[in-house]
Design a protein around this motif. Structure first.
Motif, short mmCIF file in Angstrom:
data_model
loop_
_atom_site.label_atom_id
_atom_site.label_comp_id
_atom_site.label_asym_id
_atom_site.label_seq_id
_atom_site.Cartn_x
_atom_site.Cartn_y
_atom_site.Cartn_z
N SER A 32 61.44 47.28 27.99
CA SER A 32 61.37 48.82 27.94
C SER A 32 60.44 49.38 28.69
CB SER A 32 60.65 49.05 26.56
OG SER A 32 61.41 48.37 25.53
N GLY A 33 60.64 48.84 30.17
CA GLY A 33 59.77 49.53 31.26
C GLY A 33 58.08 49.00 31.06
N ARG A 34 57.67 48.12 30.22
CA ARG A 34 56.41 47.82 30.26
C ARG A 34 55.73 47.32 31.48
NH1 ARG A 34 52.09 48.32 26.59
NH2 ARG A 34 51.19 46.26 25.92
N ILE A 35 54.78 47.82 31.70
CA ILE A 35 54.02 47.62 32.83
C ILE A 35 52.62 46.71 32.95
CG2 ILE A 35 53.03 48.40 35.04
CD1 ILE A 35 54.79 50.99 34.76
N LEU A 36 52.40 45.93 33.45
CA LEU A 36 51.32 45.11 33.44
C LEU A 36 50.60 45.56 34.92
CD1 LEU A 36 48.87 43.39 32.13
CD2 LEU A 36 50.20 41.59 33.38
N PHE A 37 49.09 46.08 34.88
CA PHE A 37 48.66 46.28 36.07
C PHE A 37 47.41 45.24 35.92
CE2 PHE A 37 50.32 50.47 35.27
CZ PHE A 37 50.62 50.98 36.39
N VAL A 38 47.30 44.49 37.30
CA VAL A 38 46.16 43.52 37.43
C VAL A 38 45.08 43.68 38.49
CG1 VAL A 38 45.97 41.06 37.73
CG2 VAL A 38 47.98 41.89 36.50
N GLY A 39 43.94 44.09 38.07
CA GLY A 39 42.88 44.08 38.95
C GLY A 39 42.48 42.81 39.51
N MET A 40 41.45 42.67 40.41
CA MET A 40 41.03 41.62 40.96
C MET A 40 39.80 40.87 40.08
SD MET A 40 39.32 40.57 44.78
CE MET A 40 38.86 42.02 45.15
N ASN A 41 38.99 41.46 39.96
CA ASN A 41 37.89 40.96 39.01
C ASN A 41 36.90 41.88 38.33
OD1 ASN A 41 36.42 41.07 41.65
ND2 ASN A 41 34.86 39.94 40.64
N ALA A 42 35.67 41.63 37.67
CA ALA A 42 34.93 42.52 37.16
C ALA A 42 34.02 42.89 38.13
CB ALA A 42 34.04 41.74 36.01
N GLY A 43 33.85 44.35 38.09
CA GLY A 43 33.12 44.99 39.02
C GLY A 43 31.75 45.40 38.49
N PRO A 44 30.51 45.50 39.19
CA PRO A 44 29.52 45.64 38.79
C PRO A 44 29.02 46.90 37.89
CG PRO A 44 29.44 45.88 41.17
CD PRO A 44 30.88 45.42 40.75
N ALA A 132 24.54 41.12 46.34
CA ALA A 132 25.97 41.33 47.03
C ALA A 132 26.92 41.00 46.05
CB ALA A 132 25.95 40.72 48.42
N ASN A 133 27.89 41.80 45.83
CA ASN A 133 29.18 41.43 45.06
C ASN A 133 30.16 40.32 45.78
OD1 ASN A 133 30.90 41.58 42.87
ND2 ASN A 133 32.33 43.28 44.00
N VAL A 134 30.60 39.41 45.11
CA VAL A 134 31.22 38.34 45.79
C VAL A 134 32.72 38.47 45.15
CG1 VAL A 134 31.67 36.05 46.49
CG2 VAL A 134 29.21 37.04 46.33
N THR A 135 33.75 38.80 45.57
CA THR A 135 35.02 38.64 45.07
C THR A 135 35.57 37.48 45.03
OG1 THR A 135 35.93 39.57 47.12
CG2 THR A 135 35.52 41.22 45.51
N PRO A 136 36.60 37.21 44.29
CA PRO A 136 37.14 35.73 44.16
C PRO A 136 37.75 35.52 45.66
CG PRO A 136 37.97 36.84 42.23
CD PRO A 136 37.19 37.94 43.20
N ASP A 137 38.19 36.12 46.40
CA ASP A 137 38.73 35.84 47.66
C ASP A 137 37.78 35.37 48.45
OD1 ASP A 137 38.16 38.60 47.67
OD2 ASP A 137 39.35 38.84 49.47
N ARG A 138 36.48 35.65 48.58
CA ARG A 138 35.30 35.22 49.26
C ARG A 138 34.44 34.16 48.72
NH1 ARG A 138 34.52 41.36 51.25
NH2 ARG A 138 36.05 41.30 52.92
N TRP A 143 34.85 25.86 45.27
CA TRP A 143 34.80 26.33 43.99
C TRP A 143 35.94 27.19 43.49
CZ3 TRP A 143 29.57 27.63 45.88
CH2 TRP A 143 28.74 26.58 45.80
N ARG A 144 36.60 27.87 44.72
CA ARG A 144 37.39 28.84 44.48
C ARG A 144 38.84 28.34 44.00
NH1 ARG A 144 39.97 30.83 49.84
NH2 ARG A 144 37.63 31.15 50.35
N LYS A 145 39.29 27.24 44.47
CA LYS A 145 40.19 26.47 44.01
C LYS A 145 40.32 26.36 42.47
CE LYS A 145 41.96 24.12 48.25
NZ LYS A 145 42.30 22.82 48.88
N ALA A 146 39.22 25.76 41.86
CA ALA A 146 39.26 25.63 40.43
C ALA A 146 39.50 27.18 39.49
CB ALA A 146 37.89 24.91 40.14
N ILE A 147 38.47 27.97 40.29
CA ILE A 147 38.55 29.21 39.66
C ILE A 147 39.90 29.90 39.82
CG2 ILE A 147 37.77 31.75 39.87
CD1 ILE A 147 34.86 30.61 40.76
N LEU A 148 40.72 29.59 40.84
CA LEU A 148 41.93 30.37 40.78
C LEU A 148 43.11 29.64 39.78
CD1 LEU A 148 42.58 30.93 44.78
CD2 LEU A 148 41.68 32.69 42.95
#
Length: 198
Positions: A32-44, A132-138, A143-148
């Motif tokens: 039915s046209g349902r859309i899921l928008f996905v952001g990166m992570n929680a912002g401060p 400083a905000n650290v985004t998942p890609d950084r 640690w990144r592999k386990a988080i992803l």
């Protein structure tokens, strides 16, 4: 910071109020046209404060009509305080994203009949003296592999629950994770991306 724990009340209210159910039905909506928008992570200034993805205080409180108790994380960076619904600073990306949806749809109920917004990673990471905000890609690779891996599994569950026709990553990183997860699901889901509203 894990707002799913310390901001559980508003976070749970967001999910139960707008998650996978149509306002007119008790059945999950498929297609039915349902859309899921996905952001990166929680912002401060967004989800860290309100427990809602792109959680600009004005749109969460006034447009979505969501409030609730927000406590402090167990370990708090001195430059990254959690004020919850008492925060005065607006979350720029959330203000733009929810502002656009409000302009197009009018009410939150109209938007959420066909769409939902989820953060790929609900956590926020801060480092250094200034917080400083650290985004998942950084995050460092060790640690990144386990988080992803955990976030990919969670996104897969969300997609299976919501059963959208379209999955839209907000920003390049979110788009790449969405495409990776959608490929593993094997259903006919269109996946793409939009520019991050920062």
């Amino acid at each position: 910071y894990n707002p799913l724990i310390y901001a559980r009340e508003p976070s749970d209210l967001y999910v139960t109020k707008f998650g996978n159910m149509s306002p007119e039905s008790s059945e999950p909506m498929e297609g039915s046209g349902r859309i899921l928008f996905v952001g990166m992570n929680a912002g401060p200034w967004g989800m860290v404060q309100t427990g809602v993805p792109f959680g600009d205080i004005g749109y969460v409180r006034d447009w979505m009509k969501i409030t609730g108790n927000v406590y402090s994380p167990d370990i708090l960076h001195p430059k990254r305080c959690v004020q919850g619904f008492g925060v005065e600073r607006r979350e720029r990306s959330g203000k733009r994203l929810w502002g656009y949806f409000a302009k197009v749809c009018g009410t939150a109920d109209v938007f959420f009949r066909r769409a939902y917004v989820h953060n790929y990673c609900p956590l926020a990471f801060f480092k250094g003296e200034k917080g400083a905000n650290v985004t998942p890609d950084r995050i460092p690779v060790k640690w990144r592999k386990a988080i992803l891996r955990v976030c990919d599994q969670a996104l897969g569950r969300i997609i299976r629950e919501i059963r959208p026709e379209f999955v839209v990553g907000v920003g390049k990183f979110a788009e790449s994770r969405c495409k990776s997860v959608v490929q593993t699901i094997g259903k006919n889901i269109t996946c793409g991306g939009i520019l991050h509203p920062s």
